[in-house]
Design a protein around this motif. Structure first.
Motif, mmCIF file in Angstrom:
data_model
loop_
_atom_site.group_PDB
_atom_site.id
_atom_site.type_symbol
_atom_site.label_atom_id
_atom_site.label_comp_id
_atom_site.label_asym_id
_atom_site.label_seq_id
_atom_site.Cartn_x
_atom_site.Cartn_y
_atom_site.Cartn_z
ATOM 1 N N MET A 1 0.851 -1.184 0.000
ATOM 2 C CA MET A 1 0.000 0.000 0.000
ATOM 3 C C MET A 1 0.892 1.241 0.000
ATOM 4 O O MET A 1 1.855 1.326 0.733
ATOM 5 C CB MET A 1 -0.896 -0.009 1.230
ATOM 6 N N GLU A 2 0.506 2.179 -0.813
ATOM 7 C CA GLU A 2 1.241 3.437 -0.909
ATOM 8 C C GLU A 2 1.009 4.291 0.335
ATOM 9 O O GLU A 2 -0.066 4.296 0.914
ATOM 10 C CB GLU A 2 0.732 4.190 -2.149
ATOM 11 N N ASN A 3 2.042 4.994 0.750
ATOM 12 C CA ASN A 3 1.962 5.961 1.851
ATOM 13 C C ASN A 3 1.519 5.355 3.176
ATOM 14 O O ASN A 3 0.636 5.877 3.852
ATOM 15 C CB ASN A 3 1.050 7.133 1.465
ATOM 16 N N GLN A 4 2.149 4.263 3.580
ATOM 17 C CA GLN A 4 1.829 3.651 4.864
ATOM 18 C C GLN A 4 2.158 4.562 6.035
ATOM 19 O O GLN A 4 1.714 4.314 7.148
ATOM 20 C CB GLN A 4 2.537 2.312 4.987
ATOM 21 N N LYS A 5 2.893 5.638 5.771
ATOM 22 C CA LYS A 5 3.229 6.562 6.863
ATOM 23 C C LYS A 5 1.995 7.223 7.459
ATOM 24 O O LYS A 5 2.050 7.773 8.550
ATOM 25 C CB LYS A 5 4.209 7.627 6.384
ATOM 26 N N TYR A 6 0.871 7.158 6.761
ATOM 27 C CA TYR A 6 -0.356 7.771 7.256
ATOM 28 C C TYR A 6 -1.232 6.823 8.069
ATOM 29 O O TYR A 6 -2.274 7.227 8.570
ATOM 30 C CB TYR A 6 -1.170 8.340 6.096
ATOM 31 N N LEU A 7 -0.836 5.581 8.218
ATOM 32 C CA LEU A 7 -1.626 4.622 8.979
ATOM 33 C C LEU A 7 -1.713 5.049 10.440
ATOM 34 O O LEU A 7 -0.839 5.733 10.954
ATOM 35 C CB LEU A 7 -0.988 3.232 8.910
ATOM 36 N N GLY A 8 -2.780 4.638 11.097
ATOM 37 C CA GLY A 8 -2.935 4.917 12.522
ATOM 38 C C GLY A 8 -4.156 5.761 12.821
ATOM 39 O O GLY A 8 -5.039 5.930 11.980
ATOM 40 N N MET A 9 -4.185 6.302 14.025
ATOM 41 C CA MET A 9 -5.341 7.047 14.519
ATOM 42 C C MET A 9 -5.200 8.540 14.229
ATOM 43 O O MET A 9 -4.153 9.135 14.473
ATOM 44 C CB MET A 9 -5.479 6.842 16.025
ATOM 45 N N TRP A 10 -6.275 9.108 13.707
ATOM 46 C CA TRP A 10 -6.388 10.542 13.430
ATOM 47 C C TRP A 10 -7.608 11.052 14.174
ATOM 48 O O TRP A 10 -8.627 10.360 14.251
ATOM 49 C CB TRP A 10 -6.545 10.773 11.930
ATOM 50 N N MET A 11 -7.534 12.273 14.721
ATOM 51 C CA MET A 11 -8.669 12.790 15.469
ATOM 52 C C MET A 11 -8.765 14.306 15.364
ATOM 53 O O MET A 11 -7.767 14.975 15.106
ATOM 54 C CB MET A 11 -8.593 12.367 16.933
ATOM 55 N N THR A 12 -9.988 14.797 15.570
ATOM 56 C CA THR A 12 -10.181 16.239 15.627
ATOM 57 C C THR A 12 -9.571 16.738 16.934
ATOM 58 O O THR A 12 -9.334 15.961 17.865
ATOM 59 C CB THR A 12 -11.676 16.591 15.552
ATOM 60 N N ILE A 75 -10.466 19.246 10.502
ATOM 61 C CA ILE A 75 -9.019 19.088 10.536
ATOM 62 C C ILE A 75 -8.723 17.976 11.545
ATOM 63 O O ILE A 75 -9.166 18.044 12.691
ATOM 64 C CB ILE A 75 -8.306 20.386 10.954
ATOM 65 N N PHE A 76 -8.034 16.956 11.064
ATOM 66 C CA PHE A 76 -7.653 15.820 11.903
ATOM 67 C C PHE A 76 -6.159 15.888 12.182
ATOM 68 O O PHE A 76 -5.373 16.306 11.331
ATOM 69 C CB PHE A 76 -7.945 14.499 11.178
ATOM 70 N N TYR A 77 -5.810 15.454 13.372
ATOM 71 C CA TYR A 77 -4.400 15.411 13.788
ATOM 72 C C TYR A 77 -4.029 13.980 14.139
ATOM 73 O O TYR A 77 -4.853 13.238 14.700
ATOM 74 C CB TYR A 77 -4.181 16.320 14.996
ATOM 75 N N ARG A 78 -2.810 13.615 13.814
ATOM 76 C CA ARG A 78 -2.334 12.279 14.142
ATOM 77 C C ARG A 78 -2.281 12.135 15.657
ATOM 78 O O ARG A 78 -1.819 13.023 16.372
ATOM 79 C CB ARG A 78 -0.947 12.066 13.557
ATOM 80 N N GLU A 79 -2.738 10.986 16.156
ATOM 81 C CA GLU A 79 -2.638 10.704 17.590
ATOM 82 C C GLU A 79 -1.171 10.521 17.958
ATOM 83 O O GLU A 79 -0.437 9.829 17.272
ATOM 84 C CB GLU A 79 -3.418 9.437 17.927
ATOM 85 N N LYS A 80 -0.780 11.161 19.027
ATOM 86 C CA LYS A 80 0.618 11.059 19.479
ATOM 87 C C LYS A 80 0.692 10.404 20.829
ATOM 88 O O LYS A 80 -0.170 10.436 21.597
ATOM 89 C CB LYS A 80 1.238 12.440 19.533
#
Length: 80
Positions: A1-12, A75-80
């Motif tokens: 899959m292309e761009n696996q760097k975007y996998l994971g949780m995203w949230m407002t 706007i979603f932000y990556r969970e850290k």
């Protein structure tokens, strides 16, 4: 899959909408206390993401950087 760097949780910022991009090309979105409010598949090409909800709804979004996603007027932000 292309761009696996975007996998994971995203949230407002308020964490009301939480969207997990899974490695199998599926997503699971929670809204408030409602788990799996929306589920479906997604495809990423470059910094663009397309969604196909299991109910037939379609949407798209754009990763503006590695930690920020604009999608559906939110706007979603990556969970850290």
């Amino acid at each position: 899959m292309e761009n696996q760097k975007y996998l994971g949780m995203w949230m407002t910022a308020d964490k009301h909408i939480r969207q997990e991009l899974l490695p199998n090309g599926r997503y699971d979105e929670a809204r408030g206390n409602r788990q799996s409010a929306y589920t479906g598949r997604y495809e990423i090409k470059g910094d663009h993401i397309d969604y196909w909800d299991d109910t037939g709804f379609t949407a798209d979004g754009k990763f503006v950087d590695d930690d920020t996603l604009h999608h559906g007027g939110y706007i979603f932000y990556r969970e850290k």
